[in-house]
Design an enzyme around this catalytic site. Structure first.
Site, PDB file in Angstrom:
ATOM      1  N   SER A 116      -0.446 -11.797   7.840  1.00 47.02           N
ATOM      2  CA  SER A 116       0.100 -10.951   6.984  1.00 47.02           C
ATOM      3  C   SER A 116       1.336 -10.746   7.119  1.00 47.02           C
ATOM      4  O   SER A 116       2.182 -11.485   8.503  1.00 47.02           O
ATOM      5  CB  SER A 116      -0.465  -9.377   7.688  1.00 47.02           C
ATOM      6  OG  SER A 116       0.001  -8.759   7.179  1.00 47.02           O
ATOM      7  N   TYR A 125      -4.261  -4.020  15.329  1.00 46.94           N
ATOM      8  CA  TYR A 125      -4.605  -5.012  13.823  1.00 46.94           C
ATOM      9  C   TYR A 125      -3.438  -6.468  13.911  1.00 46.94           C
ATOM     10  O   TYR A 125      -3.426  -7.001  13.553  1.00 46.94           O
ATOM     11  CB  TYR A 125      -4.404  -4.340  12.824  1.00 46.94           C
ATOM     12  CG  TYR A 125      -3.820  -5.116  11.618  1.00 46.94           C
ATOM     13  CD1 TYR A 125      -5.102  -6.064  11.040  1.00 46.94           C
ATOM     14  CD2 TYR A 125      -3.954  -5.180  10.916  1.00 46.94           C
ATOM     15  CE1 TYR A 125      -5.186  -6.457  10.307  1.00 46.94           C
ATOM     16  CE2 TYR A 125      -2.847  -6.214   9.420  1.00 46.94           C
ATOM     17  CZ  TYR A 125      -4.220  -6.750   9.068  1.00 46.94           C
ATOM     18  OH  TYR A 125      -4.263  -7.433   8.066  1.00 46.94           O
ATOM     19  N   LYS A 185      -3.505 -10.245  14.069  1.00 50.08           N
ATOM     20  CA  LYS A 185      -2.612 -11.845  13.402  1.00 50.08           C
ATOM     21  C   LYS A 185      -2.148 -12.879  14.048  1.00 50.08           C
ATOM     22  O   LYS A 185      -2.384 -13.989  14.091  1.00 50.08           O
ATOM     23  CB  LYS A 185      -2.411 -11.101  11.992  1.00 50.08           C
ATOM     24  CG  LYS A 185      -2.809 -10.313  11.267  1.00 50.08           C
ATOM     25  CD  LYS A 185      -4.166 -11.257  10.361  1.00 50.08           C
ATOM     26  CE  LYS A 185      -4.970 -10.795  10.110  1.00 50.08           C
ATOM     27  NZ  LYS A 185      -6.624 -10.713   9.377  1.00 50.08           N
ATOM     28  N   TYR A 238     -12.731  -7.235  -0.768  1.00 46.90           N
ATOM     29  CA  TYR A 238     -11.537  -7.411  -1.708  1.00 46.90           C
ATOM     30  C   TYR A 238     -10.482  -8.654  -2.258  1.00 46.90           C
ATOM     31  O   TYR A 238     -10.733  -9.263  -3.100  1.00 46.90           O
ATOM     32  CB  TYR A 238     -10.363  -6.450  -1.689  1.00 46.90           C
ATOM     33  CG  TYR A 238      -9.476  -6.082  -2.187  1.00 46.90           C
ATOM     34  CD1 TYR A 238      -9.107  -5.729  -3.392  1.00 46.90           C
ATOM     35  CD2 TYR A 238      -7.428  -5.652  -1.558  1.00 46.90           C
ATOM     36  CE1 TYR A 238      -7.978  -6.010  -4.356  1.00 46.90           C
ATOM     37  CE2 TYR A 238      -6.815  -5.111  -2.091  1.00 46.90           C
ATOM     38  CZ  TYR A 238      -6.811  -5.424  -4.027  1.00 46.90           C
ATOM     39  OH  TYR A 238      -5.284  -5.582  -4.667  1.00 46.90           O
TER      40      TYR A 238
HETATM   41  P1  NAD Z   1     -11.555  -6.238   2.670  1.00 51.68           P
HETATM   42  O1  NAD Z   1     -12.102  -5.639   4.064  1.00 51.68           O
HETATM   43  O2  NAD Z   1     -12.301  -6.403   1.625  1.00 51.68           O
HETATM   44  O3  NAD Z   1     -12.708  -8.135   3.520  1.00 51.68           O
HETATM   45  C1  NAD Z   1     -12.877  -8.605   4.479  1.00 51.68           C
HETATM   46  C2  NAD Z   1     -14.328  -8.835   4.158  1.00 51.68           C
HETATM   47  O4  NAD Z   1     -14.313  -9.495   5.875  1.00 51.68           O
HETATM   48  C3  NAD Z   1     -15.499  -7.409   4.028  1.00 51.68           C
HETATM   49  O5  NAD Z   1     -16.195  -8.226   2.940  1.00 51.68           O
HETATM   50  C4  NAD Z   1     -16.327  -7.492   5.198  1.00 51.68           C
HETATM   51  O6  NAD Z   1     -17.460  -7.175   5.167  1.00 51.68           O
HETATM   52  C5  NAD Z   1     -16.148  -9.469   5.963  1.00 51.68           C
HETATM   53  N1  NAD Z   1     -15.865  -8.642   7.147  1.00 51.68           N
HETATM   54  C6  NAD Z   1     -15.468  -8.019   8.386  1.00 51.68           C
HETATM   55  N2  NAD Z   1     -16.052  -8.683  10.117  1.00 51.68           N
HETATM   56  C7  NAD Z   1     -16.721  -9.879   9.523  1.00 51.68           C
HETATM   57  C8  NAD Z   1     -17.407 -10.717  10.578  1.00 51.68           C
HETATM   58  N3  NAD Z   1     -17.387 -10.296  11.845  1.00 51.68           N
HETATM   59  N4  NAD Z   1     -18.499 -11.518   9.937  1.00 51.68           N
HETATM   60  C9  NAD Z   1     -18.138 -11.471   8.069  1.00 51.68           C
HETATM   61  N5  NAD Z   1     -18.074 -11.548   7.728  1.00 51.68           N
HETATM   62  C10 NAD Z   1     -17.310  -9.680   8.351  1.00 51.68           C
HETATM   63  O7  NAD Z   1     -10.552  -6.731   3.410  1.00 51.68           O
HETATM   64  P2  NAD Z   1      -8.892  -7.670   2.386  1.00 51.68           P
HETATM   65  O8  NAD Z   1      -7.995  -6.511   1.628  1.00 51.68           O
HETATM   66  O9  NAD Z   1     -10.077  -8.366   1.507  1.00 51.68           O
HETATM   67  O10 NAD Z   1      -8.373  -9.027   3.574  1.00 51.68           O
HETATM   68  C11 NAD Z   1      -9.421 -10.238   3.451  1.00 51.68           C
HETATM   69  C12 NAD Z   1      -7.812 -11.217   5.404  1.00 51.68           C
HETATM   70  O11 NAD Z   1      -6.635 -10.976   4.495  1.00 51.68           O
HETATM   71  C13 NAD Z   1      -8.398 -10.089   6.283  1.00 51.68           C
HETATM   72  O12 NAD Z   1      -8.041 -11.078   7.153  1.00 51.68           O
HETATM   73  C14 NAD Z   1      -7.309  -9.112   5.944  1.00 51.68           C
HETATM   74  O13 NAD Z   1      -6.290  -8.477   7.559  1.00 51.68           O
HETATM   75  C15 NAD Z   1      -6.336  -9.957   5.547  1.00 51.68           C
HETATM   76  N6  NAD Z   1      -4.782  -9.067   4.662  1.00 51.68           N
HETATM   77  C16 NAD Z   1      -4.750  -7.985   4.223  1.00 51.68           C
HETATM   78  C17 NAD Z   1      -3.842  -7.322   3.775  1.00 51.68           C
HETATM   79  C18 NAD Z   1      -4.231  -6.292   2.413  1.00 51.68           C
HETATM   80  O14 NAD Z   1      -3.581  -5.469   1.800  1.00 51.68           O
HETATM   81  N7  NAD Z   1      -5.524  -6.010   1.916  1.00 51.68           N
HETATM   82  C19 NAD Z   1      -2.629  -7.903   3.551  1.00 51.68           C
HETATM   83  C20 NAD Z   1      -2.466  -8.652   4.389  1.00 51.68           C
HETATM   84  C21 NAD Z   1      -3.610  -9.266   5.722  1.00 51.68           C
HETATM   85  C1  WQD Z   2       2.754   1.096   1.664  1.00 50.36           C
HETATM   86  C2  WQD Z   2       4.446   2.528   1.648  1.00 50.36           C
HETATM   87  C3  WQD Z   2       4.326   3.734   2.979  1.00 50.36           C
HETATM   88  C4  WQD Z   2       0.346   5.661   1.231  1.00 50.36           C
HETATM   89  C5  WQD Z   2      -0.003  -2.031   5.318  1.00 50.36           C
HETATM   90  C6  WQD Z   2      -0.242  -2.904   7.218  1.00 50.36           C
HETATM   91  C7  WQD Z   2      -0.101  -4.111   6.742  1.00 50.36           C
HETATM   92  C8  WQD Z   2      -0.275  -5.268   5.291  1.00 50.36           C
HETATM   93  C9  WQD Z   2      -0.530  -4.351   4.354  1.00 50.36           C
HETATM   94  C10 WQD Z   2      -2.417  -5.928   6.430  1.00 50.36           C
HETATM   95  C11 WQD Z   2       5.023   2.366   2.213  1.00 50.36           C
HETATM   96  C12 WQD Z   2       3.533   4.288   1.544  1.00 50.36           C
HETATM   97  C13 WQD Z   2       1.468   4.117   1.067  1.00 50.36           C
HETATM   98  C14 WQD Z   2       1.128   7.074   1.025  1.00 50.36           C
HETATM   99  C15 WQD Z   2       2.904   6.703   0.940  1.00 50.36           C
HETATM  100  N1  WQD Z   2      -1.767  -5.095   5.511  1.00 50.36           N
HETATM  101  N2  WQD Z   2       2.539   5.506   1.032  1.00 50.36           N
HETATM  102  N3  WQD Z   2       2.465   7.002   0.904  1.00 50.36           N
HETATM  103  O1  WQD Z   2       1.756  -0.020   5.347  1.00 50.36           O
HETATM  104  O2  WQD Z   2       3.563  -1.490   3.775  1.00 50.36           O
HETATM  105  O3  WQD Z   2       1.149  -1.614   5.012  1.00 50.36           O
HETATM  106  O4  WQD Z   2      -0.585  -2.914   4.413  1.00 50.36           O
HETATM  107  O5  WQD Z   2      -2.025  -7.336   6.872  1.00 50.36           O
HETATM  108  O6  WQD Z   2      -0.421  -4.900   7.751  1.00 50.36           O
HETATM  109  O7  WQD Z   2       0.735  -2.037   7.637  1.00 50.36           O
HETATM  110  O8  WQD Z   2       1.125  -0.640   3.243  1.00 50.36           O
HETATM  111  O9  WQD Z   2       0.274   0.940   0.702  1.00 50.36           O
HETATM  112  O10 WQD Z   2       0.017   1.727   3.599  1.00 50.36           O
HETATM  113  O11 WQD Z   2       2.195   1.910   2.471  1.00 50.36           O
HETATM  114  O12 WQD Z   2       4.027   7.045   0.703  1.00 50.36           O
HETATM  115  O13 WQD Z   2      -0.476   8.202   1.027  1.00 50.36           O
HETATM  116  O14 WQD Z   2       3.583   3.306   0.739  1.00 50.36           O
HETATM  117  O15 WQD Z   2       4.888   4.896   3.584  1.00 50.36           O
HETATM  118  O16 WQD Z   2       6.422   3.030   2.476  1.00 50.36           O
HETATM  119  P1  WQD Z   2       2.251  -1.366   4.490  1.00 50.36           P
HETATM  120  P2  WQD Z   2       0.545   0.570   2.568  1.00 50.36           P
END
Ligand code: NAD
Ligand code: WQD
Length: 341
Positions: A126, A151, A155, A12
């Site tokens: 994150s 998770y 991080k 993503y």
């Molecule tokens: P995503 O799952 O869409 O993308 C991660 C990609 O990494 C995927 O395409 C997956 O196939 C690949 N992958 C996973 N393990 C692998 C491995 N061992 N070798 C090669 N490829 C591998 O996730 P995203 O939402 O794009 O998140 C990207 C990064 O950002 C992650 O590190 C996630 O923890 C961090 N992050 C995401 C969010 C969020 O809400 N989406 C928030 C904070 C941090």
């Molecule tokens: C957002 C708000 C829920 C779903 C997560 C991970 C965090 C980071 C970002 C990776 C909250 C509310 C949600 C639903 C709802 N990812 N909600 N109904 O929990 O803030 O963060 O993603 O690092 O580590 O925990 O995101 O989108 O799940 O929730 O009311 O069906 O929406 O309670 O207040 P969150 P979220």
């Protein structure tokens, strides 16, 4: 021309970042094991950027396979490391899989950096590292709280690994970017988020409810100590987020770091409640959303939003895209993927 190795680049946030890097004229090599993405993403990237990035299907849990990528693409200038497992709930069920994937992948990349002379890395961290913050908005100096999920713990540990690794090897420049809540999709609707199964996150659940895949959105709690009782988050547009990575890469390559290991919050600086998000979504789409209030979700924090001063002044980056435009992009993307299936 700079060459950037993007792990998780078909995912993503990775796919949106690849587009922005290519628009800036950078050469991109994606590595991904496709565990949470697919090859069609490359078509979307090519359609937007006008060029296809290099792609290697490989698993970063394998050290030799990781090394082979660096041998094949000699001359990588910097790495952006997105690849990880990211589902909070799943990490409670399968903690070892999360520790194995998220820690080993980072360690193998750091080993490869030493071995092949790559000095720069941007790491996806994150806001989850802050837990329930003591004061708002959250600055980079706010205390790191004990992680509430495996998770989140990966991080925190990864950030410590980066800090220790940098301290042992002064030539390295490393940046951790702490994302708040990334949402939305590219305005072209050619790339976006592909959640597998029932979404845990708010925005995909909203768009899937609006399109009729889910019957009703559950709002997790309306008895928080917030103006309307629902929880507050800092929702950041994924294209804005992607552009911050380009800024971070430039800072590394131009050696403008103040410290060799740096951390930046990436958010809008503004908190929105769940009810405010629902209202904004209803406004831009023109249709009412079916929702009901249920109990709080275990592990949720009441409110968290970023102080983005450091990213504004040091990276020269600021979130620019508003919530309505962002929600519209998420909606356009939902309609696009459903029209294909
Ligand atoms: P995503 O799952 O869409 O993308 C991660 C990609 O990494 C995927 O395409 C997956 O196939 C690949 N992958 C996973 N393990 C692998 C491995 N061992 N070798 C090669 N490829 C591998 O996730 P995203 O939402 O794009 O998140 C990207 C990064 O950002 C992650 O590190 C996630 O923890 C961090 N992050 C995401 C969010 C969020 O809400 N989406 C928030 C904070 C941090
Ligand atoms: C957002 C708000 C829920 C779903 C997560 C991970 C965090 C980071 C970002 C990776 C909250 C509310 C949600 C639903 C709802 N990812 N909600 N109904 O929990 O803030 O963060 O993603 O690092 O580590 O925990 O995101 O989108 O799940 O929730 O009311 O069906 O929406 O309670 O207040 P969150 P979220």
């Amino acid at each position: 021309m700079s060459t950037i190795l993007v792990t998780g680049g078909t995912g993503y946030i990775g796919s949106h970042t690849v587009v922005e890097l290519m628009r800036e004229g950078m050469e991109v090599v994606i590595v991904d094991n496709l565990s949470n993405s697919n090859l069609e993403v490359l078509d979307g990237i090519e359609a937007i950027a006008g060029k296809r990035p290099h792609f290697e299907e490989m698993d970063l849990r394998e050290r030799d396979a990781t090394y082979r990528v660096f041998e094949k693409y000699a001359g990588v200038d910097a790495i952006i490391h997105f690849a990880a497992f990211k589902a909070v709930g799943e990490s409670v069920e399968k903690p070892l899989a999360y520790y194995e994937n998220n820690l080993l992948s980072l360690i193998h990349l750091l080993e490869a950096m030493d071995r092949y002379g790559v000095d720069h890395m941007v790491f996806s961290s994150s806001c989850t590292v802050y837990g329930e913050p003591d004061s708002l908005p959250v600055t980079e100096d706010s205390p790191i709280k004990k992680a509430t999920s495996p998770y989140g713990n990966t991080k925190q540990i990864c950030e410590e690994i980066l800090q220790d690794s940098q301290a042992s090897s002064p030539g390295k420049g490393l940046i951790s970017l702490r994302y708040f809540n990334p949402i939305g999709a590219h305005p072209s609707a050619m790339i976006g988020e592909l959640p597998s199964g029932v979404p845990n996150n708010l925005i995909p659940f909203i768009t899937q409810t609006a399109i009729g895949i889910r019957e009703q959105l559950s709002v997790f709690g309306d008895d928080y100590n917030t103006p309307d009782g629902s929880a507050i988050r800092d929702y950041i547009n994924v294209v804005d987020l992607a552009r911050a990575h380009v800024k971070a890469i430039r800072r590394l390559l131009e050696k403008r770091q103040k410290q060799a290991y740096e951390v930046f919050n990436l958010g809008t600086g503004r908190g929105l409640s769940v009810f405010e998000v629902i209202r904004a979504f209803e406004k831009v789409t023109g249709q009412p959303l079916n929702f009901r209030v249920v109990d709080r979700r275990e592990g949720d924090v009441e409110q968290v939003y970023a102080d983005t001063t450091y990213a504004n002044t040091e990276l020269g980056w600021k979130a620019e895209i508003g919530i309505e435009e962002t929600l519209l992009s998420a909606w356009d993307w939902e309609k696009y993927i459903r029209s294909k299936s």
